[in-house]
Write an enzyme that holds these catalytic residues in place. Structure first.
Site, mmCIF file in Angstrom:
data_model
loop_
_atom_site.group_PDB
_atom_site.id
_atom_site.type_symbol
_atom_site.label_atom_id
_atom_site.label_comp_id
_atom_site.label_asym_id
_atom_site.label_seq_id
_atom_site.Cartn_x
_atom_site.Cartn_y
_atom_site.Cartn_z
ATOM 1 C CE LYS A 54 -3.817 -2.400 2.250
ATOM 2 N NZ LYS A 54 -4.539 -2.752 3.468
ATOM 3 C CD GLN A 98 -3.416 -4.254 6.534
ATOM 4 O OE1 GLN A 98 -3.524 -3.259 5.848
ATOM 5 N NE2 GLN A 98 -3.877 -5.427 6.142
ATOM 6 C CG ASP A 121 -9.687 0.370 5.473
ATOM 7 O OD1 ASP A 121 -9.541 -0.091 4.335
ATOM 8 O OD2 ASP A 121 -9.004 0.018 6.459
HETATM 9 N N1 GUN Z 1 -6.931 -6.402 6.198
HETATM 10 C C1 GUN Z 1 -7.387 -7.132 5.160
HETATM 11 N N2 GUN Z 1 -8.101 -6.358 4.316
HETATM 12 C C2 GUN Z 1 -8.077 -5.110 4.821
HETATM 13 C C3 GUN Z 1 -8.635 -3.870 4.396
HETATM 14 O O1 GUN Z 1 -9.302 -3.732 3.356
HETATM 15 N N3 GUN Z 1 -8.399 -2.812 5.208
HETATM 16 C C4 GUN Z 1 -7.680 -2.923 6.345
HETATM 17 N N4 GUN Z 1 -7.506 -1.833 7.088
HETATM 18 N N5 GUN Z 1 -7.156 -4.053 6.774
HETATM 19 C C5 GUN Z 1 -7.350 -5.141 6.007
#
Ligand code: GUN
Length: 296
Positions: A54, A98, A121
């Site tokens: 990311k 995350q 998110d």
């Molecule tokens: N862990 C797995 N998928 C995601 C996501 O889309 N956002 C976040 N913050 N954590 C994740």
């Protein structure tokens, strides 16, 4: 029937190019550089790898992107204090914490401490509520990615019966809310199936578009898929494989080979929804930056 393979890597590369061009234009017109903060707690190997991706994506499209790492024993108060600092930090227009977080942390409370305007998110109650009402600006990345894959592959959801397997707050529920909206790119009839659904196959066999987000490796079998359906596989599961160096390989929630023989189109795992989810984080960050700077 041999299915069209919906290439998430190629589509994500196209989205990144579009975001990059928009970031250049934003900088030129308004001196604005979108900023993304990714918060990583602990060292879960999958999370470390996702977060690295990311940050790298953000830097590649010209954003200011940074990962803020904390040890797994951070307290709830410390983590929420960090989120509040990031809420006030004008360099960052988007904040992503995350998931999953360590078991001693209440993830819900952390999400609710985010400034909804920076919640790229789309998980804060404010954004979840706005999505349900139809005015959502920050929609969770996986649902946005699934919608874009349908549109860009020539399978718009309008008027179709979309059957979603899985009711998570991250995927199933927001995807249903997104595709049921009376809006271009949506306007589908949505059935949301889950672990309490009786006779799952009876529902999945009705799907024009079938979305698997169950978290169960290859659980959606060919017998559950209608001939000519479009199949979107959100799953990512590790299964043992002695023939690989790591001893495992990644598979989706769909039994890919047999299902690909029946489907009109299908997303692979890896290389399907995953890269598009990452790309939509960039789209959301750009959107958040524009809204905070009040430039469209
Ligand atoms: N862990 C797995 N998928 C995601 C996501 O889309 N956002 C976040 N913050 N954590 C994740």
């Amino acid at each position: 029937m041999t299915a069209q393979i919906i290439d998430g890597n190629a589509m994500a590369a196209a989205v990144r190019d579009e975001v990059k061009a928009e970031a250049v234009a934003l900088k030129a017109a308004h001196g604005l550089t979108p900023g993304l903060a990714v918060v990583l707690v602990g060292e879960n190997p999958a999370s470390v790898s996702y977060v690295r991706g990311k940050e790298k994506d953000g830097i590649e499209v010209g954003f200011f992107a940074a990962t803020i790492r904390h040890p797994a024993d951070i307290t709830q108060d410390e983590l929420m204090g960090l989120v509040r600092e990031l809420n006030q930090d004008a360099r960052f227009h988007g904040i992503l914490v995350q998931l999953p977080l360590p078991p001693h942390i209440d993830a819900e409370q952390v999400i609710e401490s985010l400034d909804p305007a920076k919640d790229v998110d789309g998980l804060h109650s404010t954004n979840a509520g706005l999505l349900l009402k139809g005015g959502g600006r920050l929609v969770p990345c996986t649902p946005l990615g699934v919608q874009q894959m349908l549109l860009r592959s020539g399978h718009p959801p309008e008027g179709k019966h979309v059957v979603i397997c899985g009711r998570s707050n991250l995927v199933g529920k927001p995807l249903g809310a997104l595709l049921v909206q009376k809006q271009p790119g949506a306007n589908a009839t949505v059935t949301l199936c889950h672990t309490g659904t009786r006779d799952l196959a009876r529902h999945t066999l009705q799907a024009d578009i079938l979305v698997a987000a169950t978290g169960s490796a290859r659980g959606i079998t060919a017998a559950m898929v209608r001939e000519g359906a479009v199949v979107i596989d959100v799953g990512i599961n590790r299964v043992a494989d002695a023939s690989t160096k790591s001893g495992f390989r990644l598979v989706g929630d769909v039994d890919y080979g047999p299902v690909a023989e029946k489907a009109a189109a299908i997303t692979p795992v890896p290389g399907g929804v995953g890269p598009m989810t990452r790309a939509m984080l960039l789209v959301n960050t750009l959107r958040a930056a524009r809204a905070q700077a009040r430039v469209g």
